[in-house]
Design a protein around this motif. Sequence first.
Motif, short mmCIF file in Angstrom:
data_model
loop_
_atom_site.label_atom_id
_atom_site.label_comp_id
_atom_site.label_asym_id
_atom_site.label_seq_id
_atom_site.Cartn_x
_atom_site.Cartn_y
_atom_site.Cartn_z
N GLN A 1 0.82 -1.22 0.00
CA GLN A 1 0.00 0.00 0.00
C GLN A 1 0.86 1.27 0.00
O GLN A 1 0.45 2.31 0.52
N THR B 1 -3.37 6.99 3.40
CA THR B 1 -4.68 6.39 3.69
C THR B 1 -4.57 4.90 3.95
O THR B 1 -5.59 4.20 3.97
N ALA B 2 -3.34 4.41 4.15
CA ALA B 2 -3.14 2.99 4.42
C ALA B 2 -3.54 2.66 5.86
O ALA B 2 -3.55 3.52 6.74
N ASP B 3 -3.84 1.37 6.09
CA ASP B 3 -4.28 0.95 7.42
C ASP B 3 -3.20 1.19 8.47
O ASP B 3 -3.49 1.67 9.58
N TYR B 4 -1.96 0.86 8.14
CA TYR B 4 -0.90 1.00 9.14
C TYR B 4 -0.60 2.47 9.45
O TYR B 4 -0.14 2.79 10.55
N TYR C 1 -2.94 4.90 9.62
CA TYR C 1 -3.97 5.27 10.59
C TYR C 1 -3.71 4.61 11.95
O TYR C 1 -3.97 5.20 13.00
N LEU C 2 -3.21 3.37 11.94
CA LEU C 2 -2.91 2.70 13.20
C LEU C 2 -1.80 3.42 13.95
O LEU C 2 -1.89 3.60 15.18
N PHE D 1 -10.80 9.99 5.92
CA PHE D 1 -12.05 9.25 5.75
C PHE D 1 -13.17 10.08 5.13
O PHE D 1 -14.11 9.51 4.59
N SER E 1 -14.11 7.29 1.14
CA SER E 1 -14.59 6.19 1.98
C SER E 1 -16.11 6.23 1.99
O SER E 1 -16.73 7.23 1.59
#
Length: 607
Positions: A175, A181-184, A186-187, A289, A314
Motif C-alpha cells: 500500500q 490512507t493505508a491501514d498502518y 492510521y494505526l 475518511f 470512503s
Amino acid sequence: MRSFASTSSRCLSRPDALQLLQFGRPLQAIAGRRFVRCLAKGGQSGDKKKLNVTEKLRLGNAPPTLDVLKAPKPTDAPSPTDDAPSTSGLGLPGGTASAGTLVQSNALQVAWRRLLKELSSLPRAIAIMALIAVLSGLGTFIPQNKSIEYYLVNYPDGADKVLGFLTGDLILNLQLDHIYTADYFYLSMGLLAASLAACTYTRQWPAVKVAQRWRFLTQPKSLLKQGRTEVLPNARVNDLGAILLQRGYQVFVKDGSLYGFKGLAGKLGPIGVHAALLLCLFGTAWSGFGTLKGTVMCPEGQDFQVAAFLQPSSPISTMPDSASNVIHVNKFTIDYRPDGSVAQFYSDLSLLDPAQGGKELMRKTISVNDPFRFNGVTMYQTDWSLSAVTLRVLGQDAPLARAAQAAEAQASASSASAGAAASAADQLPQQRTAFNLPMASLEGKPGVAGRLWATFLPLAEPGADGAAPKGISILARDPQSVVFYDSKGQFVGVRRPGSGKPIEVEGLSLVVEDVTGATGLELKSDPGVPAVYAGFGGLMVTTLISYLSHSQVWALQQGSNLFVSGRTNRAKLAFDRELDEVLNAVPELPPTAANVGAPAPAPALKQ
C-alpha cells in the motif's frame, strides 16, 4: 545568588493586608480566622511526604487529602483490620465481596495501569513519531495515488529495480501507492494519539494538580529541601510578601509561613501542546475518511457540475451541498516567459446555481497557488490542455469551403430568414469559412516526447481498400504555434494563431484563427482542514506558553530571622537574579521592631 518562584494573586492575614494596601495592590481576604485562603482548599504542610506519580496512580489519580498525606502513627498493637484484604476502594457493602471478585478487580486495575504506563512511555512515543516520519518520507519519495500501470512501468521487476529492491508489485502489495490512507498509517496515528492522551492523564494533569495546591513549610529543615535557602536577619514575612506581590507572585501567608508562586500557565502549556497534537491527528484522520476529490479538464466556454467529478474516499464521506452547483469556464489564458516557457495559467470561472436558472453566485480568476473556494469545495489550477483549433479556409472554390458555407448558411437560417442569408452571401462572395477541429493528446504514445496535441483535416473519403484518407495533419505543443504536414507527411510550415497569415497545404489556403485551451482543475472537499489548521495554531501558542517558568517561594518567620527558599523549573539563572533582587529589597528592621508584631514560631509538626 538564590533561586525562587513566581505567579499572580495574593493572600495575607487581615492585619497584614492593611499594611500591604499601601503598595497599591488589591488583596483578597476573607474575614474570620487569622489567615486567608486563595484559589485552593487549605494549606498542606511542606513537612508531609510528597507523592510521586506512581503513588498518585495507586490513589486513583485523585488529589490526596490531608488524611492521606499524614504519616501513619507507629503502634505496637496490630490493627483489627490488618488481616482484612485491601479492596483498593472496590469493596462491596458489608465487606462480603468474594475473593474471586476482588482478584478479578485487582487484575483489571493492574492491567489498566500497566497499559497506561506502556502508552505514556516517552521512548515508545518517540518510536511511533519516528515511524510516522519514515512513512511520510516514503510518501514523498514514491508518487502517490497513481494508476497501477504507472507503478508497473516506472518500478519494473528484474535487473532494473529501483534502489535494487523497489518494484511495482511491492509498492502495490504494501500500500505504498497510498501511504497516507493505508491501514498502518492510521494505526500509527491512533497509537500516537493514545500515547499523548495517556501521558496527559498520568503525568501532565497530576503535575498541574500538585502545582495548584499551595502548601506552607513550618520548619527550617523543610526549606532546605526545596533548594537554596537564605536567612534574612531582622526581617518580616509580611514585607517579603508585599514585594512578591509587586512582582506578580500569588502569595499566601499563614501564622508566619509564606508560600508564593507564579507561572502556573507554564504547567498547563504541555497539556495544551498535547491537546493541539490530538486535534491535528483527529483532523488528519477526518480528512482521510471524509475527503472527496477529483479532477476535470474543461475547455474554454464549457461548464460542468461539481458533483459529477467528486469521488468519495470512503463510505462515510458526504457530498457537500455546494457540489450541486455548476462551474462555467469563461476564459483560459497562459502567460509566457521571454524564452517561451509557460509562466502561469489563469482560469476565469463562474459559479452558477441551476436551481435559480443558472444565476451567477461567484466569479473569480484563479491561478496556481490561488484556488477558488466556495462552501466547503476548493478548486485548484493544476494543469492545462489544448481542446481545439479553429481554421479559416480562403476562397470559395475548394470543396471544404463550399461545405463550410453550406453549414454556415444552415446555421444562419435558424436565426434569420433564408432570403436575408442569401442576400448576405451574394454581397460577400469571398467570405471566409471556418472549421473548429478537436485536438487529441499524443503524450505517452510511441515516438512522442513531451506534450503534443494533434488533429486531422480530411480531404477525401477513405479508400475502398481501407487505406487512410487523404488529408492535412495539424500538430501543436502549446497555444503559441501550429505545425502543418501534408497528406504525405511532409512538413509544410508553422503559423501563429491570430497572425492572419495564410499557409498553402494540399491546394488549400488556411489561416489559423485560434487555439482553444482547456483548464485542468483539481476539486477537493476536505472537512478535516479546519481542525488541522486549528491544531497547528494551538500548537504554536501552547508551545510558547510551556516555556514559561513555574517558580515557587517559601518563607518562614523564626523570631527576628526570616528563612527564604525557592525553586523554578526553568530559567534558573534568571530566577536566582530575581530572588536576589527580592531579598535585597526586603527592609532590615531594628531588632526590637523586627520582633514586634512578628508571629510566634509555629510548632514543629511531627513526622
